[in-house]
Scaffold this active site. Structure first.
Site, PDB file in Angstrom:
ATOM      1  NE  ARG A  31      -3.686   2.511  -7.732  1.00  0.00           N
ATOM      2  CZ  ARG A  31      -3.189   1.316  -7.484  1.00  0.00           C
ATOM      3  NH1 ARG A  31      -3.932   0.259  -7.662  1.00  0.00           N
ATOM      4  NH2 ARG A  31      -1.959   1.181  -7.076  1.00  0.00           N
ATOM      5  N   GLY A  32      -9.802   3.870  -6.041  1.00  0.00           N
ATOM      6  CA  GLY A  32     -11.059   4.236  -6.685  1.00  0.00           C
ATOM      7  C   GLY A  32     -11.489   5.633  -6.277  1.00  0.00           C
TER       8      GLY A  32
END
Lengths: 554, 350
Positions: free
Chosen positions: B288-289
């Site tokens: 997600r980062g």
């Protein structure tokens, strides 16, 4: 106008004049009655206060179902929420307001839809108002108010209020003064500005003058000081590139006279005269800004009177004894059946049966709070202190994961101190630990007392305290601060017995180079687990503690 | 229960909102808010930091700035008439009247009960007419808008769970009290709070797209700016707003232009690789980062009228996108910001 009457009188007048625009005040119990009298005289019937209990449910603020009327009428009857377009509320024992109420009130305060007078006992160290509300109430009333202002005066002042102007230089001086005493947020300055205008209006002035600003600073900024005024460290930055300015900046009525040093002086003097006592004491002792612990308040949300744990949904129940009826849920369950029931019984009222009853489910949180009581005296050799700190840090990491709370008490030289009230915040704990000083005699009894008091507090609030004492057990300073080993030992043993009586879980980590009889005796008196750690490292010390915490949290 | 409460809540918000462009300072917060509007898939925004920094004011101001949206008239979820696939059941069927409304902003108060958040049986209708009708809660009101949670780090665990589910699926599935309702609940989650009061659960942290560290400025000039503007606004909101209106309109147009440009912005492979290398070096959990860095960088490029995402965009968005995703050793001294800066220097060069 005679300005020799006190701050409390002024606050009463200002609140009567401005109401929700000024937010409200935190009033000390002792002077509350006189303050309210003064306020009521000035505010008249239109400024009437509504008294609410501190155990109020959030529903009452937003509006909910009036159960009795609903049942009687057979149709839903709503109670009007207490937070209307403009409300004025009075609450005593305000520290007991629950989190939901505080939240709703804070929102209302932001909209200028609420004036709140919160009464608390200033001598009760546990009585702490929710920080959200505390930040939004500009005034603290501690003295006695005189019923000076009248409804007529207030009415006259109100007509002037909208047109009063304030020179920009005063805004700057207030900002400077606020920063120099460590006020947290510009919101306080805005409150002071509003107060200054009110003060001017009450005196029939058209422009805010020096005395108005000074008084406003004293009423609003002084009690938010975190430390005594520091000299202005930065050079004048007026010429710094300004952010994109709005098209037409200056108000027609605003002057832009350059500030003079004398102006700053006036404000600072006014503030100094009203600084909280403990700050001056701290300055004298050479303690730094934001002294860790002394004026740090526990920001954990308060639980509403007596209810342990939080409400999470509801469930069916066979008996109502000792349970809290969830009215809305009950009605919701009864509602779909009404048509049928009415048909069968020919009754056109609201029919609620036992099957419909729902009670709130409370989440029993077995929250452990680890209270570390660290002997930071000289007899705990320098090395041991570092290891003790290391052990505590390791535990912190686990507590963070398990969401346990941690508190820190240290004792050395002549007294004991709560360095860190129970918190789940890792940052705070690390900071408090880093700042732990060592050296001096061992006031063991005082340390035990402090840890005990904290444990009682935690238990009262519904938590599960575990006391971890790191010491070599060789107390040599009595509760009064004298150096007398024999008396000190007696006192520590009697302090220790309290733990046994109250049944608190405790551990005593003996940090002396060789296991000491004194430490063992102390542990026995406390009914605590005794752990000798002659040459242990921080991790060795940490292991049994973390095991005990895991067991407690299970 | 419904109408009474609603009208009371609305009266407070009829005032003219403080203009977003007039918010002094808070550059990072304002930029990140703008980017969540340019590309809502970036995810929410977490603004942690000092109390009393005007976070709530800024969020409300921002929502008021956004271009008005078209919604189905009378729909409690303000469904988009042009997007039937994401609309609620009623809106999907018929030809409907539309209206334009402001982007909704819903405040989630601490201690809110589940029925206020997720919705419940409409008690009034049930008691008076015996009808089973769903009364939408705050999640419904926030659809196509913003859900603002102050003190998000103190939020109850069961509410956190509910929000996580809804944020992931984009809809609220309500199956209680004899009802089974599914309605769209797509919103940008904005959380704020003071980290001194407690840590956020890591699962919830990861849900937020960007994070911003909000600090109260410590210099006199900034304070004076803040106080002067706020005071002027409170004395005469209409006049103050009129002064700032041109800036507001300009920003609104830039956001709309950014949105239009977004699909055409290119991300060269080299930039993708750099972003991946950065995240690897920082050992962020999951993907997600990395996705967020890319999306945020692209939104930034679109907003700044650029056709391609460059390293500079990645550098500027790395901190807000990754600050809250670093696996934290609780004992470590170095803060996240420092680690990210270092990694940027090492991987992306200066």
């Amino acid at each position: 106008m005679d300005k020799s009457f006190g701050d409390a009188t002024w606050v009463a007048g200002l609140l009567a004049l401005c109401g929700p625009a000024l937010g409200g005040a935190l009033v000390a119990e002792d002077g509350a009655e006189r303050f309210l009298t003064a306020y009521m005289q000035a505010a008249g019937p239109s400024g009437g206060l509504r008294i609410i209990p501190s155990s109020l449910a959030a529903d009452a603020l937003t509006g909910s179902i009036d159960l009795a009327a609903t049942l009687a009428l057979g149709k839903p009857v709503l109670t009007q929420g207490l937070l209307q377009d403009e409300s004025r509320l009075l609450v005593r024992r305000a520290e007991r307001l629950d989190v939901a109420c505080a939240s709703l009130m804070a929102q209302a305060l932001d909209r200028d839809a609420l004036m709140l007078i919160a009464v608390m006992n200033p001598h009760d160290a546990d009585a702490v108002l929710a920080p959200k509300l505390e930040a939004r109430l500009p005034f603290r009333v501690e003295g006695f108010a005189e019923p000076h202002f009248t409804v007529a005066q207030i009415a006259r002042a109100r007509t002037k209020l909208g047109t009063i102007s304030i020179d920009a230089k005063w805004l700057k001086e207030l900002c400077k003064a606020a920063l120099s005493i460590g006020v947290e947020s510009p919101r306080a300055v805005l409150q002071a500005v509003a107060a200054a205008r009110g003060i001017a209006a009450l005196q029939g002035l058209k422009v805010v003058d020096e005395s108005c600003v000074a008084l406003a600073a004293r009423l609003v900024l002084a009690h938010r000081a975190q430390h005594v005024p520091t000299p202005d460290q930065e050079p004048e930055q007026d010429e710094a590139p300004p952010p994109p300015p709005p098209p037409a900046e200056a108000e027609a009525t605003e002057n832009n006279t350059p500030p003079s040093p004398a102006d700053a002086e006036v404000i600072l003097e006014a503030i100094k005269s009203a600084l909280p006592a403990h700050l001056l004491h701290m300055a004298a002792e050479g303690l730094g800004k934001k002294g860790a612990g002394r004026n740090v308040k526990s920001n954990a949300p308060r639980k509403a009177g007596g209810q342990r744990g939080r409400r999470i949904g509801n469930k069916r129940t066979s008996s109502l004894t000792g349970q809290r009826l969830d009215i809305i849920a009950t009605l919701r369950n009864a509602a779909p059946w009404q048509t049928l029931r009415r048909k069968f019984t020919g009754n056109d009222r609201m029919i609620v049966t036992r099957d419909d009853f729902r009670v709130s489910r409370i989440k029993q949180r077995n929250e452990a709070t680890a209270i570390f009581a660290v002997d930071a005296s000289g007899s705990t050799a320098f090395q041991r202190l570092a290891e003790a700190k290391g052990a505590v840090e390791t535990i912190l990491a686990e507590c963070y994961v398990r969401r346990d709370r941690v508190a820190l008490v240290s004792f050395r030289s002549k007294k004991a101190e709560v360095l860190l009230p129970p918190t789940r915040s890792l940052e705070r704990a690390k900071r408090a630990l880093a700042g732990l000083p060592g050296g001096g005699g061992t006031p063991l009894a005082a340390g035990l007392d402090e840890a005990f008091a904290l444990a009682v507090q935690v238990r009262r609030a519904g938590g599960n305290p575990i006391v971890i004492l790191l010491t070599d057990g060789r107390g040599n300073v009595t509760r009064d601060g004298e150096g007398n080993r024999v008396k000190a030992t007696e006192e520590s043993l009697s302090a220790a017995k309290l733990f046994a009586t109250e049944g608190f879980d405790a551990m005593l980590i003996d940090v002396s180079p060789e296991p000491q009889k004194t430490a063992r005796a102390l542990a026995a008196a406390m009914h605590a687990t005794y752990l000798p750690m002659p040459r242990a490292s921080a991790t060795d010390i940490a292991r049994p503690i973390s095991r005990a915490l895991q067991v407690a949290a299970a | 229960m419904g109408t009474e409460k609603k009208s009371k809540m609305r009266s407070g918000y009829n005032r003219i909102v403080y203009p977003f462009t007039a918010v002094a300072g808070q550059h990072e917060l304002k930029t990140c808010l703008v980017l969540t509007a340019v590309d809502p898939t970036i995810g929410g925004l977490l603004a942690m930091g000092d109390r009393g920094t005007g976070k709530s004011t800024t969020v409300r101001a921002f929502a008021a700035l956004l271009p008005a949206i078209k919604a189905v008239k009378g729909c409690p979820y303000h469904c988009d008439p042009d997007a039937p696939q994401s609309a609620c059941d009623q809106c999907r069927s018929a030809a409907l009247k539309t209206e334009t409304i402001k982007v909704p902003v819903v405040d989630l108060p601490l201690g809110a009960t589940e029925d206020r958040v997720a919705g419940a049986l409409d008690l009034e209708r049930a008691l008076s007419r015996g009808e089973k009708v769903f009364e939408p809660g705050l999640l419904a009101k926030a659809n196509r808008g913003y859900l603002y949670i102050d003190e998000v780090n103190l939020l109850e665990d069961h509410l956190v769970d509910l929000l996580l589910d809804v944020a992931a699926s984009g809809e609220n599935l309500f199956e209680r009290e004899g009802l089974s309702v599914r309605h769209p609940a797509r919103f940008v989650l904005i959380g704020s709070g003071n980290p001194e009061e407690g840590e956020l659960r890591p699962q919830l942290l990861d849900r937020f797209g960007l994070s911003v560290d909000v600090k109260t400025p410590q210099d006199v000039a900034s304070w004076v700016d803040i106080v002067k503007r706020r005071d002027a606004y409170e004395r005469d909101p209409e006049k103050f707003y009129a002064q700032w209106e041109p800036e507001e309109i300009k920003l609104r147009q830039r956001i709309q232009a950014g949105r239009k440009r977004l699909p055409d912005v290119e991300i060269p492979d080299s930039v993708q690789e750099s972003a991946a290398a950065l995240c690897l070096a920082l050992k962020t959990d999951g993907l997600r980062g990395q996705l967020t860095v890319i999306r945020a960088a692209r939104a930034l490029a679109a907003f700044e009228k650029q056709k391609t995402v460059g390293l500079s965009h990645i550098k500027r968005m790395a901190l807000p996108a990754l600050r809250h995703r670093l696996r934290r050793n609780p004992l470590e001294e170095t803060g996240s910001a420092v680690r990210i800066e270092r990694a940027i220097q090492d991987i992306l060069g200066q």
